[in-house]
Design an enzyme around this catalytic site. Structure first.
Site, PDB file in Angstrom:
ATOM      1  N   ASP A 272      -5.700  -3.042  -2.655  1.00  0.00           N
ATOM      2  CA  ASP A 272      -4.683  -2.876  -1.622  1.00  0.00           C
ATOM      3  C   ASP A 272      -3.970  -4.175  -1.265  1.00  0.00           C
ATOM      4  OD1 ASP A 272      -3.224  -2.192   0.600  1.00  0.00           O
ATOM      5  OD2 ASP A 272      -4.883  -1.289   1.679  1.00  0.00           O
TER       6      ASP A 272
ATOM      7  N   SER B 274       0.834  -1.202   0.000  1.00  0.00           N
ATOM      8  CA  SER B 274       0.000   0.000   0.000  1.00  0.00           C
ATOM      9  C   SER B 274       0.868   1.250   0.000  1.00  0.00           C
ATOM     10  CB  SER B 274      -0.960  -0.040   1.200  1.00  0.00           C
ATOM     11  OG  SER B 274      -1.927   0.984   1.107  1.00  0.00           O
TER      12      SER B 274
END
Length: 366
Positions: free
Chosen positions: A216, A66
């Site tokens: 993500d 991320s």
């Protein structure tokens, strides 16, 4: 000029004593916290080896999930001189400038109504600014062009499985040699906050193509340290010449610095406990820096107010002064290591280990 030339490539682990890994957690705006830690570590390396030193010169693998994936790309993507696009000290200004535009803040009743509609109908933010920013920074740079090994986890929502963009896997599966911008946007696409990201990548030599529908990387591994260790271990098992003559389970040769982005007190510590279990084999060469006491807006991933961002900088600075801690395998809590000193002192010690390792490798090629 000769000194600058010597920093162009990290020598393979086979020419040294250690395999060096840097891991950076996910956490949205809390990426500021590892930004502080990394700036300090790089400054220590520069004190030892000169101002041209960069983190990519010392780590065989840099892994990030991320927001950590974005930092990974910033530290490893090459500029026109084949040096990292960003020094570690540039991470904090980058976040302070861009987070308010990635996560624009609304207030009061209007904010509540807007957020309600977005929760019901889509992500909270459209991602337009983030996409434009990342593509503008990274351009057409691809995974194979990074200045050292990279491991960035994502999750494919169509296939319902993790997809790891790895410098090592790329060698046998060229279709994952995607543009770094696509990889960074994908690993940052936190569900409910930013939209899932679709792209198609082509392997021109094989005439193959693959579609990706990604979100993500935290869905696969918010702390990517174990993913990076697994990638390296696989290379050893496959007898990669870069890692011979190391044995697959020779964990004493790993040097790992794992940096968290802070968490709340009730965070699930599964990843941290697993990493600590691995570290039992190599405690002297494993450093995890994390604050698990964040609360309120500090624990959020998207509160990008000036006050909160500046407070996150203070959290990172405070972490440098806190004692080295490890997860208690029973409670799952971080507890100070006896006689472990501060995180800042530990980073200084690790900087010396990294510098010595690099110099030892370079001596083999003189």
């Amino acid at each position: 000029m000769e000194e600058t030339k010597s920093y162009k490539q990290t020598r393979p682990p086979a020419s040294g004593n250690l395999i060096t890994i840097l891991s950076i957690d996910g956490g949205g705006v809390r990426g500021i916290i590892p930004g502080v830690i990394l700036a300090y570590l790089e400054s220590q390396l520069q004190e030892l080896d000169g101002e041209d030193a960069r983190l990519a010169d010392y780590f065989d693998v840099i892994a990030g999930t991320s927001t950590g994936g974005l930092i990974t790309a910033m530290l490893t993507a090459p500029n026109e001189n084949k040096r990292p696009l960003y020094a570690a000290k540039d991470i904090i200004p980058f976040y302070l400038e861009n987070c308010p535009k990635i996560f624009p803040q609304t207030r009061g009743l209007l904010a509540w109504v807007i957020n309600l509609f977005k929760v019901l109908g889509g992500p909270k933010y459209n991602g337009v600014y983030l996409h434009k920013l990342v593509k503008g920074i990274l351009g057409d740079t691809r995974l194979h062009q990074t200045l050292t090994g990279v491991v960035i986890p994502t999750f494919d929502v169509k296939k319902l499985q993790p997809i790891v963009f790895s410098s090592y896997q790329m060698k046998k599966n060229r279709v994952i040699d995607a543009q770094l911008s696509d990889i960074c946007i994908s690993t940052s696409a936190a569900p409910t906050y930013l939209p899932a990201y679709y792209f198609k990548n082509h392997d021109e030599e094989a005439g193959d193509a693959q579609e990706f529908n990604l979100i993500d990387g935290g869905m696969a591994a918010n702390n990517p340290a174990l993913v990076a260790i697994t990638e390296v271990t696989d290379q050893v098992s496959q007898k990669s010449p870069d890692f011979l003559p190391m044995k697959p389970m020779d964990y004493g040769r790993f040097l790992v610095i794992s940096i968290g982005t802070g968490s709340g007190k009730i965070e699930n510590k599964y990843n941290a406990k697993m990493a600590s279990k691995w570290a039992l084999h190599s405690e002297q060469n494993y450093l995890r820096i994390q604050d698990d006491t964040l609360s309120g807006t500090l624990a959020s991933v998207d509160v990008a107010t000036k006050e909160n961002l500046e407070n996150l900088v203070k959290v990172g600075e405070g972490l440098l002064k806190k004692p080295v801690s490890r997860v208690n395998m029973g409670s799952g809590r971080y507890e100070p290591v006896e006689n472990g000193g501060t995180n800042g002192a530990a980073l200084k010690k690790f900087a010396k280990l990294l510098s010595d390792e690099r110099k030892f490798r370079e001596s083999k090629f003189l």
